[in-house]
Scaffold this active site. Sequence first.
Site, mmCIF file in Angstrom:
data_model
loop_
_atom_site.group_PDB
_atom_site.id
_atom_site.type_symbol
_atom_site.label_atom_id
_atom_site.label_comp_id
_atom_site.label_asym_id
_atom_site.label_seq_id
_atom_site.Cartn_x
_atom_site.Cartn_y
_atom_site.Cartn_z
ATOM 1 N N PHE A 110 3.667 23.099 -7.994
ATOM 2 C CA PHE A 110 3.921 22.993 -6.562
ATOM 3 C C PHE A 110 5.287 23.616 -6.312
ATOM 4 O O PHE A 110 6.251 23.273 -7.007
ATOM 5 C CB PHE A 110 3.983 21.495 -6.198
ATOM 6 N N ALA A 111 5.361 24.552 -5.363
ATOM 7 C CA ALA A 111 6.672 25.166 -5.098
ATOM 8 C C ALA A 111 6.795 25.405 -3.603
ATOM 9 O O ALA A 111 6.428 26.473 -3.099
ATOM 10 C CB ALA A 111 6.792 26.475 -5.859
ATOM 11 N N VAL A 112 7.241 24.356 -2.882
ATOM 12 C CA VAL A 112 7.374 24.510 -1.437
ATOM 13 C C VAL A 112 8.846 24.488 -1.042
ATOM 14 O O VAL A 112 9.703 24.031 -1.781
ATOM 15 C CB VAL A 112 6.605 23.410 -0.660
ATOM 16 N N TYR A 115 12.137 25.267 -3.252
ATOM 17 C CA TYR A 115 11.777 25.259 -4.681
ATOM 18 C C TYR A 115 11.036 26.526 -5.068
ATOM 19 O O TYR A 115 10.734 26.740 -6.238
ATOM 20 C CB TYR A 115 10.962 24.014 -5.003
ATOM 21 N N ASP A 200 6.349 19.994 -13.072
ATOM 22 C CA ASP A 200 7.341 20.269 -12.037
ATOM 23 C C ASP A 200 7.675 21.753 -12.100
ATOM 24 O O ASP A 200 7.551 22.394 -13.151
ATOM 25 C CB ASP A 200 8.624 19.450 -12.297
ATOM 26 N N VAL A 201 8.122 22.309 -10.984
ATOM 27 C CA VAL A 201 8.412 23.757 -10.961
ATOM 28 C C VAL A 201 9.871 24.045 -11.318
ATOM 29 O O VAL A 201 10.174 25.139 -11.784
ATOM 30 C CB VAL A 201 8.092 24.355 -9.566
ATOM 31 N N HIS A 222 9.588 10.025 -21.177
ATOM 32 C CA HIS A 222 10.764 10.429 -20.407
ATOM 33 C C HIS A 222 11.980 10.559 -21.332
ATOM 34 O O HIS A 222 12.286 9.627 -22.090
ATOM 35 C CB HIS A 222 11.054 9.391 -19.320
ATOM 36 N N GLU A 292 5.632 9.129 -9.758
ATOM 37 C CA GLU A 292 5.915 8.830 -11.180
ATOM 38 C C GLU A 292 5.687 7.333 -11.447
ATOM 39 O O GLU A 292 5.175 6.963 -12.519
ATOM 40 C CB GLU A 292 7.355 9.203 -11.523
ATOM 41 N N ASP A 315 16.530 17.818 -21.084
ATOM 42 C CA ASP A 315 17.609 18.245 -20.193
ATOM 43 C C ASP A 315 18.891 18.144 -21.002
ATOM 44 O O ASP A 315 19.186 17.083 -21.564
ATOM 45 C CB ASP A 315 17.645 17.295 -18.982
HETATM 46 O O1 48C Z 1 8.121 22.069 -4.419
HETATM 47 C C1 48C Z 1 8.923 21.167 -4.130
HETATM 48 N N1 48C Z 1 9.760 21.339 -3.085
HETATM 49 C C2 48C Z 1 10.664 20.397 -2.699
HETATM 50 O O2 48C Z 1 11.380 20.628 -1.732
HETATM 51 C C3 48C Z 1 10.739 19.188 -3.459
HETATM 52 C C4 48C Z 1 9.867 19.009 -4.524
HETATM 53 N N2 48C Z 1 8.978 19.997 -4.844
HETATM 54 C C5 48C Z 1 8.035 19.819 -5.924
HETATM 55 O O3 48C Z 1 8.041 18.443 -6.363
HETATM 56 C C6 48C Z 1 8.450 20.666 -7.129
HETATM 57 O O4 48C Z 1 7.293 21.050 -7.888
HETATM 58 C C7 48C Z 1 9.255 19.652 -7.939
HETATM 59 O O5 48C Z 1 9.324 20.032 -9.322
HETATM 60 C C8 48C Z 1 8.419 18.399 -7.742
HETATM 61 C C9 48C Z 1 9.100 17.052 -8.060
HETATM 62 N N3 48C Z 1 10.382 16.910 -7.423
HETATM 63 C C10 48C Z 1 11.503 17.184 -8.140
HETATM 64 O O6 48C Z 1 11.443 17.591 -9.269
HETATM 65 C C11 48C Z 1 12.829 16.905 -7.478
HETATM 66 N N4 48C Z 1 13.857 17.487 -8.332
HETATM 67 C C12 48C Z 1 12.999 15.424 -7.378
#
Ligand code: 48C
Length: 341
Positions: A110-112, A115, A200-201, A222, A292, A315
Site C-alpha cells: 500500500f503506498a498512498v 508514502y 509495509d512500503v 517484532h 497490528e 531496524d
Molecule cells: O501508504 C501509506 N500512507 C500513509 O500515509 C500511511 C501509511 N501507509 C501505509 O501503511 C504504508 O504501506 C505503510 O507502510 C503502512 C503502515 N504504516 C506505517 O508503516 C507508518 N510508518 C505507521
Amino acid sequence: MHGNWKNMLPLRSYFIGILVVFMLFIMGFCIKYIDLMFQPKPTDCSLKAVEKSIELAHCERKLLINTGNGRKMALNVLTPWLAPIIWDGTFDINILDNQHNSTRIGLFVFAVKKYIRFLLPLLESAERYFMIGHNVTYYVFTDKVKEVVKPKMADGHTLQLHDVVADERWQDVSMRRMEILTVFTKEHMANEIDYLVCADVDMVFNDHVGVEILGDLVATIHPVFFLSEKGAFPYERRPISTAYIPHGHGDFYYMAALYGGKVDEIYKLSMACRKGIVEDKKKNIEAVWQEESHLNRYLVYNKPTKVLSPEYLWDSRFGNGQLIKKKRFLVVSKNNDKVRY
Ligand code: 48C
C-alpha cells in the site's frame, strides 16, 4: 689377536652411530607422543556415559521450551506448536527452491499519499532480493497511479497497479489494507497466485528473502519485543476491544509490516481483522496498534504455521543486533516532517 686398530673405524664413528640411532629413537617416541596428544580422547562409550549425555540433551531441550526462564522462545527454531521459526542456517534454499519451482508468489503493498516515495526503492530492492528466480506479482495499491515509476523487472515478474482512495489519518490508511485484502484475496488473487506476502512500503529488502518464508499462515516476530517477556508485549489489553488479548495468553508479538500465507488463509485473516476493526469503530474505539493489534489477536487463536525471526524485519535503531546475523528486510528511516500529517 692383535686387531689392527688403525684399520678399524675410529672409535668416534661408533660413538656417533650409536648417538644417531638413539636420537632417531627419541624423535620417533616424541612424534608418537605428540600424535597421541592430539588424537581425540577415546570417548567414554560406557553405557553410563551414553545415558548421561541423553539426559543432558533432554534437560537442554526442556530448558529451551521453558519460556519462564532460560533462553527466550523466539531464539528457538520451533514454536511450542511445532511451527518452524526461520533463522539463518536452519534451511537449505536449494531444496526449497526446487520444491517451489512452479509456485506463484504475490507481494501486496500500500503506498498512498506521501508514502509513494518509498515504492520504487522497495520494488527495486525486491528485484534484487525477493523470491529471485520465481514467479512474482507485485500488487500495488495507491492513490497516485500516474506517479508510479516501474522498476526494471526480471522475467516472470509483473506489476499490477490498483487505484485506492487515501484515508485522512495514517491509522485509517493502515487499517484500510485489511479491507482491500478481503476483496482482492477473494475475487482476484485466488486464480493468479499461490502465496501472498503482505508488507509495509516504508521498507527495503537488504538480503535474501525467498521461498523459505512461504507457508499456510506466516507471521514475523517484532524486532523490538523478540526477547521480551509476554507481559511486556503491547497487545490490546482493553476487554472492550475485539483485539483484546488477556494476560497470560499469546506466544509472540508479531509485527504487521510482514506477514503472509496461502491466499485463502489471508482472506480469513483479513476478514477477521476487518470485522474487528469495524466493530471497534462502532464503539468509537481503535485498538492500540490498529490492524497490528487485530493481527496479533487473530494469531493467538489461529497459530501461524511458520514464524519468521526478526531477521525478516529489522531496524538498525533497535538493540540486540548482534543476534541478527542477516538483516533481510529493513525499516526505512523517515524524516517525519515529510511523511507526518
Ligand atoms: O501508504 C501509506 N500512507 C500513509 O500515509 C500511511 C501509511 N501507509 C501505509 O501503511 C504504508 O504501506 C505503510 O507502510 C503502512 C503502515 N504504516 C506505517 O508503516 C507508518 N510508518 C505507521
